[in-house]
Design a protein around this motif. Structure first.
Motif, PDB file in Angstrom:
ATOM      1  N   GLN B  45      -8.754  33.487   6.252  1.00 38.52           N
ATOM      2  CA  GLN B  45      -9.602  32.713   5.342  1.00 38.52           C
ATOM      3  C   GLN B  45      -9.158  32.904   3.893  1.00 38.52           C
ATOM      4  O   GLN B  45      -9.075  31.952   3.127  1.00 38.52           O
ATOM      5  CB  GLN B  45     -11.069  33.143   5.491  1.00 38.52           C
ATOM      6  CG  GLN B  45     -11.756  32.535   6.700  1.00 38.52           C
ATOM      7  CD  GLN B  45     -12.020  31.024   6.524  1.00 38.52           C
ATOM      8  OE1 GLN B  45     -12.713  30.600   5.634  1.00 38.52           O
ATOM      9  NE2 GLN B  45     -11.417  30.240   7.405  1.00 38.52           N
ATOM     10  N   ARG B  48      -6.074  30.964   3.351  1.00 42.05           N
ATOM     11  CA  ARG B  48      -6.382  29.526   3.263  1.00 42.05           C
ATOM     12  C   ARG B  48      -7.040  29.188   1.924  1.00 42.05           C
ATOM     13  O   ARG B  48      -6.768  28.152   1.332  1.00 42.05           O
ATOM     14  CB  ARG B  48      -7.333  29.129   4.407  1.00 42.05           C
ATOM     15  CG  ARG B  48      -6.663  29.022   5.759  1.00 42.05           C
ATOM     16  CD  ARG B  48      -7.710  28.868   6.838  1.00 42.05           C
ATOM     17  NE  ARG B  48      -7.137  28.959   8.171  1.00 42.05           N
ATOM     18  CZ  ARG B  48      -6.907  27.903   8.956  1.00 42.05           C
ATOM     19  NH1 ARG B  48      -7.226  26.701   8.544  1.00 42.05           N
ATOM     20  NH2 ARG B  48      -6.378  28.052  10.141  1.00 42.05           N
ATOM     21  N   ILE B  49      -7.936  30.093   1.487  1.00 40.65           N
ATOM     22  CA  ILE B  49      -8.618  29.851   0.205  1.00 40.65           C
ATOM     23  C   ILE B  49      -7.610  29.836  -0.942  1.00 40.65           C
ATOM     24  O   ILE B  49      -7.633  28.966  -1.810  1.00 40.65           O
ATOM     25  CB  ILE B  49      -9.708  30.921  -0.024  1.00 40.65           C
ATOM     26  CG1 ILE B  49     -10.880  30.672   0.932  1.00 40.65           C
ATOM     27  CG2 ILE B  49     -10.198  30.923  -1.467  1.00 40.65           C
ATOM     28  CD1 ILE B  49     -11.813  31.856   1.080  1.00 40.65           C
ATOM     29  N   ARG B  52      -5.678  26.664  -0.761  1.00 44.49           N
ATOM     30  CA  ARG B  52      -6.493  25.521  -1.186  1.00 44.49           C
ATOM     31  C   ARG B  52      -6.680  25.517  -2.700  1.00 44.49           C
ATOM     32  O   ARG B  52      -6.622  24.463  -3.350  1.00 44.49           O
ATOM     33  CB  ARG B  52      -7.851  25.573  -0.475  1.00 44.49           C
ATOM     34  CG  ARG B  52      -8.787  24.439  -0.829  1.00 44.49           C
ATOM     35  CD  ARG B  52      -8.222  23.081  -0.462  1.00 44.49           C
ATOM     36  NE  ARG B  52      -9.145  21.993  -0.740  1.00 44.49           N
ATOM     37  CZ  ARG B  52      -8.790  20.744  -0.973  1.00 44.49           C
ATOM     38  NH1 ARG B  52      -7.505  20.408  -0.959  1.00 44.49           N
ATOM     39  NH2 ARG B  52      -9.682  19.814  -1.194  1.00 44.49           N
ATOM     40  N   LYS B  53      -6.897  26.706  -3.253  1.00 43.00           N
ATOM     41  CA  LYS B  53      -7.048  26.775  -4.708  1.00 43.00           C
ATOM     42  C   LYS B  53      -5.775  26.293  -5.405  1.00 43.00           C
ATOM     43  O   LYS B  53      -5.832  25.578  -6.406  1.00 43.00           O
ATOM     44  CB  LYS B  53      -7.378  28.210  -5.139  1.00 43.00           C
ATOM     45  CG  LYS B  53      -8.841  28.565  -4.936  1.00 43.00           C
ATOM     46  CD  LYS B  53      -9.133  29.966  -5.434  1.00 43.00           C
ATOM     47  CE  LYS B  53     -10.632  30.240  -5.376  1.00 43.00           C
ATOM     48  NZ  LYS B  53     -10.965  31.623  -5.696  1.00 43.00           N
ATOM     49  N   GLU B  55      -3.660  24.250  -4.090  1.00 40.96           N
ATOM     50  CA  GLU B  55      -3.582  22.809  -3.839  1.00 40.96           C
ATOM     51  C   GLU B  55      -4.433  22.034  -4.848  1.00 40.96           C
ATOM     52  O   GLU B  55      -3.999  21.021  -5.416  1.00 40.96           O
ATOM     53  CB  GLU B  55      -4.071  22.530  -2.412  1.00 40.96           C
ATOM     54  CG  GLU B  55      -3.781  21.135  -1.913  1.00 40.96           C
ATOM     55  CD  GLU B  55      -4.298  20.936  -0.476  1.00 40.96           C
ATOM     56  OE1 GLU B  55      -4.008  19.896   0.081  1.00 40.96           O
ATOM     57  OE2 GLU B  55      -5.000  21.834   0.060  1.00 40.96           O
ATOM     58  N   ILE B  56      -5.654  22.551  -5.078  1.00 38.28           N
ATOM     59  CA  ILE B  56      -6.549  21.890  -6.043  1.00 38.28           C
ATOM     60  C   ILE B  56      -5.932  21.934  -7.437  1.00 38.28           C
ATOM     61  O   ILE B  56      -5.932  20.950  -8.175  1.00 38.28           O
ATOM     62  CB  ILE B  56      -7.934  22.565  -6.034  1.00 38.28           C
ATOM     63  CG1 ILE B  56      -8.646  22.262  -4.707  1.00 38.28           C
ATOM     64  CG2 ILE B  56      -8.785  22.107  -7.199  1.00 38.28           C
ATOM     65  CD1 ILE B  56      -9.895  23.095  -4.466  1.00 38.28           C
ATOM     66  N   GLU B  60      -4.980  18.771  -9.660  1.00 41.54           N
ATOM     67  CA  GLU B  60      -5.501  18.595 -11.021  1.00 41.54           C
ATOM     68  C   GLU B  60      -4.362  18.444 -12.023  1.00 41.54           C
ATOM     69  O   GLU B  60      -4.433  17.627 -12.942  1.00 41.54           O
ATOM     70  CB  GLU B  60      -6.400  19.780 -11.398  1.00 41.54           C
ATOM     71  CG  GLU B  60      -7.754  19.723 -10.698  1.00 41.54           C
ATOM     72  CD  GLU B  60      -8.596  20.975 -10.889  1.00 41.54           C
ATOM     73  OE1 GLU B  60      -9.754  20.969 -10.442  1.00 41.54           O
ATOM     74  OE2 GLU B  60      -8.093  21.968 -11.456  1.00 41.54           O
ATOM     75  N   ASP B 128      -3.582  -2.239 -24.677  1.00 47.21           N
ATOM     76  CA  ASP B 128      -4.418  -2.751 -23.601  1.00 47.21           C
ATOM     77  C   ASP B 128      -3.670  -3.760 -22.728  1.00 47.21           C
ATOM     78  O   ASP B 128      -4.266  -4.694 -22.199  1.00 47.21           O
ATOM     79  CB  ASP B 128      -5.676  -3.400 -24.203  1.00 47.21           C
ATOM     80  CG  ASP B 128      -6.815  -3.444 -23.201  1.00 47.21           C
ATOM     81  OD1 ASP B 128      -6.743  -2.733 -22.184  1.00 47.21           O
ATOM     82  OD2 ASP B 128      -7.767  -4.216 -23.420  1.00 47.21           O
ATOM     83  N   LEU B 160       1.019 -18.228 -20.091  1.00 43.13           N
ATOM     84  CA  LEU B 160       0.433 -18.553 -21.397  1.00 43.13           C
ATOM     85  C   LEU B 160       0.315 -17.305 -22.265  1.00 43.13           C
ATOM     86  O   LEU B 160      -0.480 -16.408 -21.987  1.00 43.13           O
ATOM     87  CB  LEU B 160      -0.949 -19.194 -21.202  1.00 43.13           C
ATOM     88  CG  LEU B 160      -1.623 -19.711 -22.488  1.00 43.13           C
ATOM     89  CD1 LEU B 160      -0.736 -20.722 -23.202  1.00 43.13           C
ATOM     90  CD2 LEU B 160      -2.974 -20.318 -22.170  1.00 43.13           C
ATOM     91  N   ALA B 203       2.708 -20.885 -28.730  1.00 43.46           N
ATOM     92  CA  ALA B 203       2.328 -20.651 -27.329  1.00 43.46           C
ATOM     93  C   ALA B 203       3.608 -20.684 -26.505  1.00 43.46           C
ATOM     94  O   ALA B 203       4.481 -21.518 -26.761  1.00 43.46           O
ATOM     95  CB  ALA B 203       1.373 -21.728 -26.846  1.00 43.46           C
ATOM     96  N   PHE B 207       7.102 -20.182 -15.779  1.00 40.57           N
ATOM     97  CA  PHE B 207       6.560 -20.501 -14.455  1.00 40.57           C
ATOM     98  C   PHE B 207       7.597 -20.169 -13.393  1.00 40.57           C
ATOM     99  O   PHE B 207       8.805 -20.219 -13.656  1.00 40.57           O
ATOM    100  CB  PHE B 207       6.205 -21.997 -14.371  1.00 40.57           C
ATOM    101  CG  PHE B 207       5.115 -22.401 -15.313  1.00 40.57           C
ATOM    102  CD1 PHE B 207       3.776 -22.256 -14.968  1.00 40.57           C
ATOM    103  CD2 PHE B 207       5.418 -22.912 -16.576  1.00 40.57           C
ATOM    104  CE1 PHE B 207       2.769 -22.623 -15.838  1.00 40.57           C
ATOM    105  CE2 PHE B 207       4.414 -23.277 -17.459  1.00 40.57           C
ATOM    106  CZ  PHE B 207       3.092 -23.129 -17.091  1.00 40.57           C
ATOM    107  N   TYR B 214       8.856 -22.278 -21.572  1.00 43.20           N
ATOM    108  CA  TYR B 214       8.565 -23.192 -22.667  1.00 43.20           C
ATOM    109  C   TYR B 214       8.065 -22.405 -23.866  1.00 43.20           C
ATOM    110  O   TYR B 214       7.598 -21.259 -23.739  1.00 43.20           O
ATOM    111  CB  TYR B 214       7.482 -24.218 -22.254  1.00 43.20           C
ATOM    112  CG  TYR B 214       6.101 -23.611 -22.198  1.00 43.20           C
ATOM    113  CD1 TYR B 214       5.664 -22.933 -21.072  1.00 43.20           C
ATOM    114  CD2 TYR B 214       5.250 -23.665 -23.303  1.00 43.20           C
ATOM    115  CE1 TYR B 214       4.412 -22.346 -21.027  1.00 43.20           C
ATOM    116  CE2 TYR B 214       3.998 -23.074 -23.273  1.00 43.20           C
ATOM    117  CZ  TYR B 214       3.582 -22.419 -22.133  1.00 43.20           C
ATOM    118  OH  TYR B 214       2.354 -21.819 -22.104  1.00 43.20           O
ATOM    119  N   ALA B 215       8.179 -23.023 -25.027  1.00 46.05           N
ATOM    120  CA  ALA B 215       7.581 -22.481 -26.246  1.00 46.05           C
ATOM    121  C   ALA B 215       7.245 -23.660 -27.138  1.00 46.05           C
ATOM    122  O   ALA B 215       8.018 -24.621 -27.233  1.00 46.05           O
ATOM    123  CB  ALA B 215       8.547 -21.532 -26.953  1.00 46.05           C
TER     124      ALA B 215
END
Lengths: 339, 460
Positions: B45, B48-49, B52-53, B55-56, B60, B128, B160, B203, B207, B214-215
């Protein structure tokens, strides 16, 4: 030659403007981002497909819903920090409240916008133990016994973990006749038996089920049923504690985002459809307790009868509970020392 | 007998021992096994702990790394981007040092020189994912430092996109190509008849993955071969557009995949002294034509430019024709005339080392490296261009004794792409002038221009 040149000029310019005059698509493809908590992956996988069908039939538009999952508190933080969620479907109202109080992304009265205080389904907290229940776990008291290893996520980042914590606290309060000091001792002893704190409920399920760590997992009821189902039903067992808490995951569209993206109508419809017959049925199928009487009756047999406390009755609502237990310097910070 | 006794005693001892001690020993062993089993389970155990720690912690760290801003420094650019890539800033630059050497110019014209042709800090980026910007300033050349490009865009979709600010007007094929990656270090005579950068709103879009692009936009309007001075000089605006087709772009197997053609055009009205070009230049950047200083623009101006391009593996070619029409007066209040100047060019290049010819620059398979014995990419190029001034320009609007009425340029080039960013070119130009009358002895036009121009360039 001059005429030819002028004609070619005119033709080219008019052609250049054609794309501006013609709408790009008669039918739209709308993209939504649903930022949710950890164990809802399967629920929303089913629900998104159903809603896309519904929306297509209703409007002719395609809607593509992208999912983001993680600890509920962590997810709320991400949205506050700029993750452009059209909707949030989080583990508890306090995390959605943060979007209003911290970042003003939604109005303060967001819970009034949808039925049932914007909680379209409920769940509760149960105990999942290994086959044969080798440690003989029957109730919350057994979780503070020396030598019992308890798996639960971190209440600082996980909404489910906060429900777990409050369910245990509610039990301790009842057991000690409202003595908060003794309840605190009880919770302290429980968390001393927790060897690993995952950031979300799904992470804790992984720790317990796949990594084989711990004797008992404090779990969402739906997550426990899912673990049973996926393991074939014979590797684990659900232990229903004598007392648990009514968990109400809540949903909201994020006004600032949907207004900017122009997706408010579809985002609102997406959440409203959770209350529809189909939405409620999908919730039941995925082991969430439906709100509608019809779906609740249909799935009643799969849910055990549990005596449930509520956050409002025992803790005076999420705002108080959050401040007292999970804010920096709160009770959890006082009782939990990392191993 | 004695042996019998000894044996008997031993039997008794063993019997007594077996009777009294083996069960106890067995019990002890079982307890030990149980204890050991519990200990192993506990250790299991704990292991495993710990796993796992870790792994976490790894999860992260991975999540934090994914969310963390990214700095990308590559052999092509320097980029800073947000974790999700929605926001980014790219820092670039362009430096071109030219060596210009002119032959048979009699020594009377002081034009053999090193020139810092271009020195441009470039900053562009996105916010963005939708909003973009570009800022390019010019510190090279012979004029004072200036802002070349300052614009921002809004990309609604591939089909566009809007652009606002100062940027290249969308007419000429060669003009729209980056300064860094043309076949020759100087653009051809065709570009003399194009407006350069201007202020406006555009603009644009594409396509079917670029089969159609186009412009179209509205601009202040600038004369031939002129950049906007950041303000308009009259109330009229130019409408400018371009349509460009690559019909076989998505047909991987076709030899015509790299064929493209289109047409660009502009239409507007211009008025005043600033509405006429400050001059047309040769490949050696010497002015061979300009209007008299009293000439003013007054009326419609338009350009039309059919254009084509073909790329196939290491081979590339472009062809372009342009007519540029202006309405001018020899001086304010004098009779007006419409003048049409025309130019065309055909240029081609072949990458000797096998890399693909490209509108956006040849990328060497192996960058130049002295130690490794790799030599980058080498390309040969050839070009012919012709610019003809409207005969009506002489003598009223331009002095025939100091201007040519036609320039015909032949160019041969050798381009060495040392890496993605560094390029050296060796170009020979022979430009022949046509004069209506003998030009002044002090003018460069008294004989043809023979120039050897070498360029050292870094562009990133």
């Amino acid at each position: 030659m001059k005429t030819l040149l002028r004609l070619s000029f005119l033709a080219s310019f008019l052609l250049s403007l054609v794309p501006l005059a013609v709408p790009a698509h008669a039918q739209k493809t709308i993209e939504l981002l649903n930022v949710s908590y950890d164990p809802t992956r399967e629920l929303y996988q089913d629900y998104n497909a159903a809603f896309a069908r519904y929306w297509k039939a209703k409007t002719g538009d395609d809607v593509v819903i992208k999912q983001s999952h993680g600890g509920s508190g962590k997810q709320a933080r991400s949205v506050i920090d700029g993750l452009p969620a059209d909707v949030v479907t989080l583990a508890l109202a306090a995390d959605v409240d943060a979007l209003a109080s911290v970042a003003k992304l939604i109005p303060a009265d967001w819970q009034k916008r949808l039925p049932e205080n914007s909680a379209p389904y409920t769940s509760t907290i149960v105990l999942l133990v290994r086959k044969g229940n080798p440690k003989g776990i029957k109730d919350w008291d057994d979780l503070i016994r020396p030598g019992v290893s308890v798996i639960t996520p971190n209440p600082k980042t996980s909404g489910g973990a906060r429900w777990n914590y409050l369910a245990a606290w509610g039990y301790a309060l009842k057991k000690f006749n409202g003595d908060e000091a003794k309840a605190k001792e009880f919770i302290g002893a429980l968390y001393r038996n927790v060897p690993v704190l995952d950031s979300g409920a799904r992470g804790s399920t992984t720790t317990f089920v796949q990594r084989g760590i711990g004797d008992v997992l404090i779990s969402w009821e739906n997550e426990a049923f899912l673990a049973l189902k996926e393991s074939g039903g014979d590797q684990f067992a659900i232990v229903v504690p004598s007392l648990s808490i009514l968990a109400e995951p809540t949903v909201a569209w994020v006004d600032k985002v949907v207004d900017r993206k122009g997706t408010k109508a579809v985002a609102k419809a997406y959440l409203e459809y959770l209350y529809s017959d189909e939405g409620q049925d999908i919730a039941g199928k995925n082991f969430y307790r439906p709100r509608s009487a019809q779906a609740a009756a249909k799935y009643a047999a799969q849910f055990p009868q549990i005596k449930l406390i509520t956050i409002d009755d025992v803790f005076g609502g999420w705002t108080k509970a959050q401040k007292a237990h999970f804010a920096d310097g709160g009770v959890f910070d006082q009782i939990y020392l990392p191993h | 007998m004695r042996n019998f006794t000894v044996i008997s005693r031993a039997v008794v001892v063993v019997a007594v021992f077996s009777t009294n001690f083996i069960p106890a020993l067995r019990a002890d062993t079982n307890e030990d096994i149980q204890a050991l089993r519990a200990q192993i389970q506990q250790l299991d155990q704990q292991l495993r702990i710990l796993e796992r720690k870790q792994e976490i912690k790894d999860e992260e760290s991975a999540a934090a790394a994914k969310a963390a801003p990214k700095i990308a420094i590559t052999d092509k650019s320097f980029t800073f981007a947000s974790g999700d890539g929605a926001d980014s800033v790219r820092i670039g630059g362009l430096v071109q040092l030219d060596s210009r050497l002119f032959f048979n110019d009699g020594g009377g014209v002081l034009n053999n020189t090193f020139v810092l042709r271009r020195a441009r800090p470039i900053v562009d980026g996105t916010f963005d994912k939708i909003y973009s910007f570009q800022f390019v300033s010019e510190f090279g050349g012979t004029s004072t430092p200036s802002i070349l490009d300052a614009n921002f865009g809004v990309g609604l979709s591939d089909a566009l996109q809007f652009k606002f600010g100062k940027f290249k007007t969308p007419v000429g094929l060669e003009w729209l190509q980056s300064d860094s990656w043309t076949f020759f270090d100087e653009r051809s005579l065709v570009t003399d008849l194009m407006g350069n950068r201007d202020l406006g709103i555009q603009a644009s879009g594409k396509f079917d993955g670029g089969v159609v692009t186009y412009a179209a936009g509205i601009f202040n309007g600038v004369p031939d071969s002129t950049n906007s001075s950041n303000a308009d000089f009259d109330n009229d605006k130019d409408v400018i557009g371009r349509l460009y087709l690559q019909p076989f772009k998505n047909d991987q197997a076709s030899v015509l995949q790299g064929l493209a053609f289109g047409v660009g055009s502009s239409l507007g009205r211009e008025k005043g002294a600033l509405a006429v070009t400050s001059g047309y230049k040769t490949d050696g950047q010497q002015t061979f034509f300009k209007y008299r200083s009293t000439v003013v623009g007054d009326g419609q101006v338009w350009r039309v430019s059919p254009q084509a391009e073909y790329r196939n593996g290491p081979f590339g070619a472009i062809a372009e024709y342009v007519v540029s029409t202006v309405n001018v007066r020899p001086a304010a209040g004098k009779p007006k005339a419409r003048l049409e100047n025309k130019a065309w060019e055909l240029s081609a290049g072949y990458v000797l080392t096998g890399e693909n010819s490209s509108y956006t620059g040849v990328v060497p398979n192996h960058s130049f490296n002295w130690q490794n014995g790799t030599w980058g990419a080498w390309e040969v190029a050839v070009r012919y261009a012709d610019l003809k001034i409207d005969p009506k320009a002489f003598p009223t609007f331009a002095d025939p004794t100091i201007n040519a009425d036609e320039a015909r340029s032949t160019g041969l080039g050798l381009n060495w792409y040392l890496s993605k960013t560094v390029k050296t070119t060796f170009d020979v130009y022979d430009t022949r002038f046509s004069n209506l009358v003998p030009v002044s002895a002090t003018q460069i036009l008294r004989q043809d221009e023979k120039a050897f121009i070498t360029r050292f360039q870094i562009s990133f």
